[in-house]
Design an enzyme around this catalytic site. Structure first.
Site, PDB file in Angstrom:
ATOM      1  N   LYS A 116       0.844  -1.201   0.000  1.00 15.59           N
ATOM      2  CA  LYS A 116       0.000   0.000   0.000  1.00 15.59           C
ATOM      3  C   LYS A 116       0.875   1.247   0.000  1.00 15.59           C
ATOM      4  O   LYS A 116       0.522   2.272  -0.580  1.00 15.59           O
ATOM      5  CB  LYS A 116      -0.889   0.013   1.242  1.00 15.59           C
ATOM      6  CG  LYS A 116      -1.687  -1.262   1.401  1.00 15.59           C
ATOM      7  CD  LYS A 116      -3.087  -1.134   0.880  1.00 15.59           C
ATOM      8  CE  LYS A 116      -3.597  -2.489   0.491  1.00 15.59           C
ATOM      9  NZ  LYS A 116      -5.008  -2.596   0.346  1.00 15.59           N
ATOM     10  N   GLU A 199      -3.345   6.167   7.953  1.00 19.63           N
ATOM     11  CA  GLU A 199      -3.988   7.142   7.083  1.00 19.63           C
ATOM     12  C   GLU A 199      -4.948   7.949   7.936  1.00 19.63           C
ATOM     13  O   GLU A 199      -5.572   7.414   8.845  1.00 19.63           O
ATOM     14  CB  GLU A 199      -4.783   6.442   5.968  1.00 19.63           C
ATOM     15  CG  GLU A 199      -4.045   6.306   4.674  1.00 19.63           C
ATOM     16  CD  GLU A 199      -4.841   5.533   3.639  1.00 19.63           C
ATOM     17  OE1 GLU A 199      -6.044   5.322   3.848  1.00 19.63           O
ATOM     18  OE2 GLU A 199      -4.243   5.138   2.636  1.00 19.63           O
ATOM     19  N   HIS A 234     -15.796  -2.459   6.815  1.00 20.08           N
ATOM     20  CA  HIS A 234     -14.922  -2.163   5.676  1.00 20.08           C
ATOM     21  C   HIS A 234     -15.040  -3.165   4.557  1.00 20.08           C
ATOM     22  O   HIS A 234     -14.189  -3.221   3.678  1.00 20.08           O
ATOM     23  CB  HIS A 234     -13.452  -2.059   6.103  1.00 20.08           C
ATOM     24  CG  HIS A 234     -13.252  -1.065   7.198  1.00 20.08           C
ATOM     25  ND1 HIS A 234     -13.360   0.287   7.000  1.00 20.08           N
ATOM     26  CD2 HIS A 234     -13.015  -1.241   8.516  1.00 20.08           C
ATOM     27  CE1 HIS A 234     -13.174   0.897   8.150  1.00 20.08           C
ATOM     28  NE2 HIS A 234     -12.972   0.008   9.092  1.00 20.08           N
ATOM     29  N   ARG A 291      -6.321  -7.241  -9.849  1.00 22.97           N
ATOM     30  CA  ARG A 291      -7.034  -8.486 -10.144  1.00 22.97           C
ATOM     31  C   ARG A 291      -8.467  -8.150 -10.532  1.00 22.97           C
ATOM     32  O   ARG A 291      -8.865  -7.009 -10.508  1.00 22.97           O
ATOM     33  CB  ARG A 291      -7.062  -9.357  -8.885  1.00 22.97           C
ATOM     34  CG  ARG A 291      -7.617  -8.558  -7.702  1.00 22.97           C
ATOM     35  CD  ARG A 291      -8.040  -9.396  -6.545  1.00 22.97           C
ATOM     36  NE  ARG A 291      -8.198  -8.618  -5.333  1.00 22.97           N
ATOM     37  CZ  ARG A 291      -9.263  -7.913  -5.004  1.00 22.97           C
ATOM     38  NH1 ARG A 291     -10.277  -7.835  -5.834  1.00 22.97           N
ATOM     39  NH2 ARG A 291      -9.328  -7.256  -3.865  1.00 22.97           N
TER      40      ARG A 291
END
Lengths: 504, 167
Positions: A116, A199, A234, A291
């Site tokens: 990430k 974040e 999430h 993907r």
């Protein structure tokens, strides 16, 4: 074109890919674990290879066994689906090194986007806006200090993360140590990598992603957006396209950024760039999934593009047959994910046997599933039962069609499903108005309880008549037929009593 | 006339069924219904009552499964068939209040409570890892921990006692 493809996955996505191959005249090889010896994907493929016991680490994650099988069965290519080995760069490299084709972007791109933090850096370099965050150090103390600087709430995320695993929202500094420990553990279990980053949490945002396709000749196009803001823990549960939140201008700008970013990293095959979009129309790059996405059907419904077939054609070296201007969104599509889980108790996964599964059928209704009546949902794999997608002229009609389809999806089982919950979410005024942000489910729908707790008498009447007429209904259909007298008409309500279970 | 007993929660309801020419006379508790029933394939059953048609699907897990899974007009229900003998004994024992059991097999990652601890409703009791997700098991009501049936690291079975929480 390939003559034989191995599908390194299970469940609905393996079924989806096998079907695409069969339509294209490509022979398929399935792989399966002990738990899936009689699974739909194992039966549907032309050939099937046993991998090992039910645990993914002994079967669907065994890249070595899968590669050996692909070589033994003379496969030209491997399609990884999503999950399991789909974003495993080392496996993609191994497939290529063995002289086979990997149906996906190359290992280097997977590696960059799989981290990430590297992805954030790459996207920044490509000019895509990213969320304020901290990724310079992975040490607990550094993360704590950075969290103070960013200001709470913050998101603790796994560098190798995805699907909400290894991710925690932290509201207060006091909760940070526990969240870091839990996220590390979950990340280690899920990805074998416990590195984390931070974040800033952007609340009341829309989660909107852009589908891209890139060929091996430098052509990259986008297939518009998917609105994925309806999430629990999430994880997406309802997706739709077009997003009711995007203006034509914002859609065009996000599409351009996605294409530019994908081109900058040399992206090939199908991929998805996830963005957070705030109320004022600012958008931030979240992550790129290298993907096929779970929710790819809604894009297929509005664009008419078969993404799996496109993936296969791109991998086989064909150039993209479309330019950007050839593509448009037609109608409105919605997908609901039917999970074996209990929304009334923390969305806890549920296991059991699907005694009777009857899919809704009608114009504009699509069901992607890997199970049929009699199959079990086990603890070993994702508790997804089916993806139900609809397409209609506009959003209002699509919601109505989805409500109809949900009401006609028969799932009779000892497990709990989220079907009644999905219906209530669709009926919620905020969903009806298209005002879904990522906190919508948690703040507006939860806590949730099923509305009717006591069955009406008609339920007891149906049960008793089924028992009276003998057999007790589906799931014991074989038994019912055995007990029926020869020559009786099974459709006649007047058929003779067979003595089975009468007089209880 | 045939008689069936079904358990719903702690309640047992008796349903009497009798063929009356072209229909069935069905009694649920003290309510009387006249119903026509048309069985189809895969457990389908079309019920007609006072001219109104209702589609139903009924399934069981087989001969030994007392559960009757009923889909009726978009809703799914589960009732348990009980025999007369079992009914006289008072039906199945309801789960005791405060008994928190494992909802699924999994591993105990963290345990936040000890015997004697006072717990508020909504407090996290433990963390269970199952199906690749960590799930916090929450106190359904306030109470005092009377027993702890698991240890950290232990693999628990579905239905195993985790915490006894006396209100």
């Amino acid at each position: 074109m390939f003559s034989k493809i191995l599908i390194a996955n299970r469940g609905e996505i393996a079924v989806r890919i096998i079907r695409a191959c069969q339509e294209m005249g490509i022979t398929t090889v399935a792989v399966y674990s002990d738990a899936d010896a009689n699974a739909l994907h194992t039966m549907l493929a032309d050939e099937a290879v046993h991998l090992g016991t039910a645990a993914p680490s002994a079967s669907y994650l065994r890249g070595d066994l899968i590669l050996t099988a692909a070589e033994q069965y003379n496969c030209d290519a491997i399609h990884p689906g999503y999950g399991f080995l789909a974003e495993n760069a080392a496996f993609a490299d191994a497939v290529t090194a063995a002289g086979l084709i990997w149906i996906g972007p190359n290992g280097d791109v997977i590696r960059t986007m799989g981290s990430k933090t590297a992805a954030r850096a790459a996207m920044q370099a490509a000019g895509a806006p990213v969320i304020p965050g901290y990724q310079e150090s992975n040490a607990d103390e550094a993360l704590s200090a950075a969290a103070e600087q960013l200001g709470f709430p913050v998101l603790v995320k796994a560098k190798a993360g995805g699907g909400g695993k290894g991710m925690r929202i932290v509201e207060r500094a006091a909760d940070l140590p526990h969240a870091i420990a839990a996220a590390r553990r979950e990340a280690m279990n899920a990805f074998g990598d416990d590195e984390l980053y931070l974040e800033k949490l952007i609340t009341a945002a829309h989660h909107i992603e852009i589908q891209v396709l890139g060929d091996h000749y430098g052509n990259v196009i986008h297939l518009f957006e998917r609105e994925c803001s309806v999430q629990r823990h999430h994880q997406k549960i309802i997706e739709e396209t077009p997003s009711p939140h995007l203006t034509d201008d914002l859609r065009r700008r996000m599409g351009e950024v996605a294409v530019k970013a994908a081109r900058a990293v040399g992206y090939t095959n199908a991929g998805t760039l996830e963005f957070l979009v705030d109320e004022t129309g600012n958008f931030y790059f979240l992550e790129m999934n290298t993907r096929l996405q779970v929710e790819h059907p809604i894009t297929e419904l509005v664009t008419g593009v078969d993404l799996v077939q496109a993936q296969i054609r791109i991998a086989a070296g064909e150039p993209l047959p479309w330019r950007q201007r050839d593509l448009s969104q037609r109608g409105h599509a919605i997908e609901c994910r039917l999970y074996a889980e209990d929304p009334a108790s923390g969305f806890l996964p549920s296991t059991g046997t699907l005694h009777c599964l009857i899919e809704p059928v009608g114009p504009g209704i699509r069901v992607d599933t890997g199970v049929i009546s009699g199959d079990a949902v086990t603890i070993y794999y994702d508790p997804l039962i089916a993806k139900l997608s609809v397409i209609a002229e506009d959003r209002r009609s699509a919601i109505a069609k989805m409500q109809w389809a949900l009401r006609h999806f028969v799932i009779l089982s000892d497990l709990t499903t989220n079907l009644p919950f999905l219906r209530d979410v669709l009926a919620h005024p905020r969903f009806q108005q298209g005002q879904t942000t990522t906190d919508f489910v948690e703040t507006a729908v939860m806590p949730w309880q099923p509305t009717q707790a006591v069955p009406p008498d008609a339920v007891l009447i149906a049960a008793a008549l089924a028992d009276f007429l003998g057999g007790g209904g589906a799931g014991s259909q074989a038994a019912a037929h055995e007990t029926l007298p020869q020559g009786s008409d099974p459709y006649s309500p007047w058929r003779a009593d067979n003595g089975f279970r009468i007089g209880g | 006339m045939a008689q069936f007993h079904y358990q719903i929660g702690d309640d047992v309801k008796t349903v009497r069924v009798e063929r009356t020419g072209a229909a069935f006379a069905v009694t649920v508790g003290d309510q009387h219904y006249t119903v026509q029933a048309q069985p189809g394939s895969a457990g389908r059953l079309l019920l007609t009552r006072d001219g109104n048609r209702t589609a139903a699907v009924v399934a069981t897990g087989g001969h030994t499964d007392p559960a009757r899974y009923v889909w009726l007009d978009g809703e799914s229900w589960t009732v348990q068939r009980v025999t007369a003998a079992r009914r006289r004994q008072g039906g199945a024992q309801p789960t005791a209040i405060g008994t928190i059991t494992a909802p699924m097999p999994g591993q105990i990652l963290e345990l936040f409570v000890t015997i004697g601890a006072t717990i508020a409703q909504g407090d996290a009791l433990l963390v269970l890892s199952a199906m690749k997700m960590e799930t916090r098991i929450i106190a359904p009501h306030a109470g005092v921990v009377a027993a702890v049936g698991c240890t950290v690291g232990e693999t628990v079975q579905r239905g195993q006692l985790l915490v006894q929480l006396n209100p």
